[in-house]
Design an enzyme around this catalytic site. Sequence first.
Site, PDB file in Angstrom:
ATOM      1  CE  LYS A  67     -10.045 -20.099  25.721  1.00 43.18           C
ATOM      2  NZ  LYS A  67      -9.316 -21.355  25.670  1.00 43.18           N
ATOM      3  CG  ASP A  95     -26.586 -23.077  23.341  1.00 41.09           C
ATOM      4  OD1 ASP A  95     -27.207 -24.167  23.394  1.00 41.09           O
ATOM      5  OD2 ASP A  95     -26.787 -22.225  22.466  1.00 41.09           O
ATOM      6  CE1 TYR A 132     -25.218 -17.650  22.536  1.00 38.02           C
ATOM      7  CE2 TYR A 132     -27.165 -18.791  23.305  1.00 38.02           C
ATOM      8  CZ  TYR A 132     -25.894 -18.812  22.791  1.00 38.02           C
ATOM      9  OH  TYR A 132     -25.300 -20.015  22.520  1.00 38.02           O
ATOM     10  CG  ASP A 141      -9.914 -24.609  26.156  1.00 40.55           C
ATOM     11  OD1 ASP A 141     -10.232 -24.255  27.317  1.00 40.55           O
ATOM     12  OD2 ASP A 141      -8.815 -24.324  25.648  1.00 40.55           O
ATOM     13  CG  ASP A 175     -27.139 -29.354  22.989  1.00 44.53           C
ATOM     14  OD1 ASP A 175     -27.956 -29.196  23.924  1.00 44.53           O
ATOM     15  OD2 ASP A 175     -27.415 -29.135  21.796  1.00 44.53           O
TER      16      ASP A 175
END
Length: 366
Positions: free
Chosen positions: A192, A249, A141, A225, A253
Amino acid sequence: MTKKILLIAGDGIGPEVVGQAKKIIDFFDKNTDKKFECENALLGGCAYDAVKTPFPSETLELAKKSDAILLGAVGGPKWESLDYSVRPERGLLGIRKELELFANLRPAKVFDALVDSSTLKKEVVENLDIMIVRELTGDLYFGEPRGVETLADGTRRGFNTMTYTSGEVERIAIVAFELAKKRGKKLCSIDKANVIETTEMWREVVSEIGAKKYPDIALSHMYVDNASMQLVRNPKQFDVMLTGNMFGDILSDTASMLTGSLGMLPSASLGAKINGRQHALYEPIHGSAPDIAGKNVANPIATISSLSMMFRYSFDYKKEADAIDKAIENVLNNGHRTADIATSLQNKISCTQMGDEILKEITKIL
Ligand code: NAD
């Protein structure tokens, strides 16, 4: 000592939900020994409309002088066609960056009274209480270089940079370990590391800190994942989850939906200590909900819970924070529901009525 709170209502339902939290601040100010001074500032679309920038310099000045900030939400379709540099979300990213709000705390807790609001089976989410710690000022970001360029053959190439320094990883890891110490002594760090070097380094730094400073915290690592799958398969295996900005992020959610409604969940964004002052911004995790703005039907609980987090983390007002949390629980147990959490058989109350009910409970508890 009087605490200075900066209220940034923002766009859409922001003013409606922040208005309910303000009633609670005023109540404590008038009726207890806790004293508050509130100021208001513009951010996002409303700021663009007023002064042609989503992040006015006056807002930053007021934010720097405040002890804590309560934000509603920013954004909406009205500003979607604006240039990227003046979109409402730039205001939000700007304030996070300027105040170095690097640690985003997002609890996802399932209230007994709302266990049936989740789309998941009751036994999967019952008594769920997890905390996601998301890094907020680095990663894709903010990383440079970024942009979209036109190639020699006329096609375009978009690029963003995932970047973290070991220092940035260390400071967010310490926040997560400290929280885990006060909770279930369990921390799962998400990365990851099998594919992305930045996150391989992330895993190494978190492991080093765990081994050196927090040997009593059970540290585990999980690929993002798998984490997204585990969050819906068996979320109760987690206590504190630590993630970078982008993975956080998305995962936060997902975690929010375990609880049934975006309207229930608060968040805190804590900064580094600068000149002895630790900046902090508290906000609901939901957006400006343009579809219901101005109708007095929004759920103010996420914002009121954000105020409770402010009392707890910025001011150390435990008794008052506990009173707010208990009041919310009681109101839900009494069957009061805004539209987003009501079943077809339940009476729906408005945003202001929900604020009033919670305030009534607080006065009973104190
Ligand atoms: P949203 O969270 O605003 O709304 C998603 C859905 O949830 C909508 O149906 C909405 O009505 C409902 N909802 C959200 N909060 C609610 C509440 N308190 N009570 C009842 N229902 C609620 O997400 P979106 O629709 O994707 O985004 C709308 C705007 O908000 C966009 O401009 C987006 O950029 C912005 N946004 C801002 C923030 C922020 O300020 N932190 C966060 C997310 C989105």
